[in-house]
Scaffold this active site. Structure first.
Site, PDB file in Angstrom:
ATOM      1  N   ASN A   1      -8.165  -2.359  13.608  1.00  0.00           N
ATOM      2  CA  ASN A   1      -9.256  -2.871  13.929  1.00  0.00           C
ATOM      3  C   ASN A   1      -9.312  -3.829  12.682  1.00  0.00           C
ATOM      4  O   ASN A   1      -9.936  -4.444  12.379  1.00  0.00           O
ATOM      5  CB  ASN A   1     -10.221  -1.447  13.594  1.00  0.00           C
TER       6      ASN A   1
ATOM      7  N   ASP B   1       1.162  -1.036   0.152  1.00  0.00           N
ATOM      8  CA  ASP B   1      -0.165  -0.527   0.292  1.00  0.00           C
ATOM      9  C   ASP B   1       0.745   1.246   0.114  1.00  0.00           C
ATOM     10  O   ASP B   1       1.687   0.886   0.497  1.00  0.00           O
ATOM     11  CB  ASP B   1      -0.891   0.087   1.318  1.00  0.00           C
TER      12      ASP B   1
ATOM     13  N   GLU C   1     -10.093  -2.876   5.202  1.00  0.00           N
ATOM     14  CA  GLU C   1     -10.679  -1.494   6.433  1.00  0.00           C
ATOM     15  C   GLU C   1     -11.037  -2.297   6.542  1.00  0.00           C
ATOM     16  O   GLU C   1     -12.328  -2.979   5.825  1.00  0.00           O
ATOM     17  CB  GLU C   1     -10.707   0.300   6.889  1.00  0.00           C
TER      18      GLU C   1
END
Ligand code: GLP
Length: 232
Positions: free
Chosen positions: A132, A63, A139
């Protein structure tokens, strides 16, 4: 899934470097999927010390932040140069990180997928995990399955990554990331987790329901995953 618990971060870094080294020894032309963040830094240091031959290795990173070019100290390209590439004999032209400054981000994403298939896919994909449950910058979401794409970063990710910037306002709000589908196509995956705060999410990911709300849980469906973790 193979799970290895190490005593501490130093041992974890050595183990991770050992697995990467084995991969390169078996196939000197390996395609490594590489990750940023604080987790792999120790393993990268071990690889630098090992004097391993990276001359034929190709690497492709997970990324990059949108809006930062490779000369920006917060960019992942810069991170990779400073923490690994400058210290080993990998050829710069064999290293790929998404271009966060591209004029047409959609094109960048498509080009990245083309690069992945041109390389013949990733042999060994290194992954960290976000608090998370994100992998790369995938995400929590309602669906799995995307290829390389532009993502809006969660507030919790902006907070977690603010430590690398002068203030949270400076953290880019978007990133380009390999998708879950791109990651799952790797032949082997190495998930590395090193802080006590992440143990809960790691347990959820490897023993809980497989759900896009915990992106790393998809790894339960991959046939060759090694998890290396420590709690200190
Ligand atoms: C970042 C990166 C991930 C990384 C994760 C954990 O946001 N996009 O690839 O694995 O967060 O980072 P760290 O190792 O610093 O905890």
């Amino acid at each position: 899934m193979k799970i290895i618990k190490t005593k501490n971060y130093q041992e974890l870094s050595k183990k991770v470097a050992e697995i990467i080294s084995e991969q390169i020894k078996v196939n000197p032309k390996s395609v490594l999927g590489l990750a940023t963040g604080s987790t792999p830094v120790g393993a990268y240091k071990e690889l630098i010390k090992s004097n391993l031959d990276f001359s034929e290795v190709r690497s492709i990173n997970l990324d990059e932040y949108v809006g930062l070019d490779g000369s920006n100290e917060q960019s992942y390209r810069y991170f990779m140069e400073k923490n690994l590439f400058e210290h080993i004999n990998i050829k710069k032209e064999n290293t790929y990180v998404p271009n966060g400054k591209g004029e047409n981000l959609q094109k960048e994403c498509e080009g990245y997928e083309e690069k992945l298939s041109e390389l013949g896919g990733v042999d060994l994909q290194l992954l960290g995990i976000g608090l998370n449950g994100h992998i790369g910058f995938n995400e929590p979401d309602k669906i799995f399955g995307k290829n390389t794409h532009v993502v809006d970063l969660d507030e919790s990710t902006l907070e977690a990554n603010a430590r690398f910037f002068d203030s949270i306002e400076e953290v880019p709000k978007q990133a380009i990331t390999m998708g879950i589908k791109s990651i799952m196509q790797a032949k082997k995956i190495l998930l590395v987790v090193n802080i006590p705060e992440k143990i809960k999410i790691l347990e959820k990911a490897i023993y809980g329901d497989i759900t896009p709300e915990v992106p790393a849980s998809v790894l339960q469906l991959h046939q060759d995953v090694i998890v290396v973790y420590c709690e200190e």
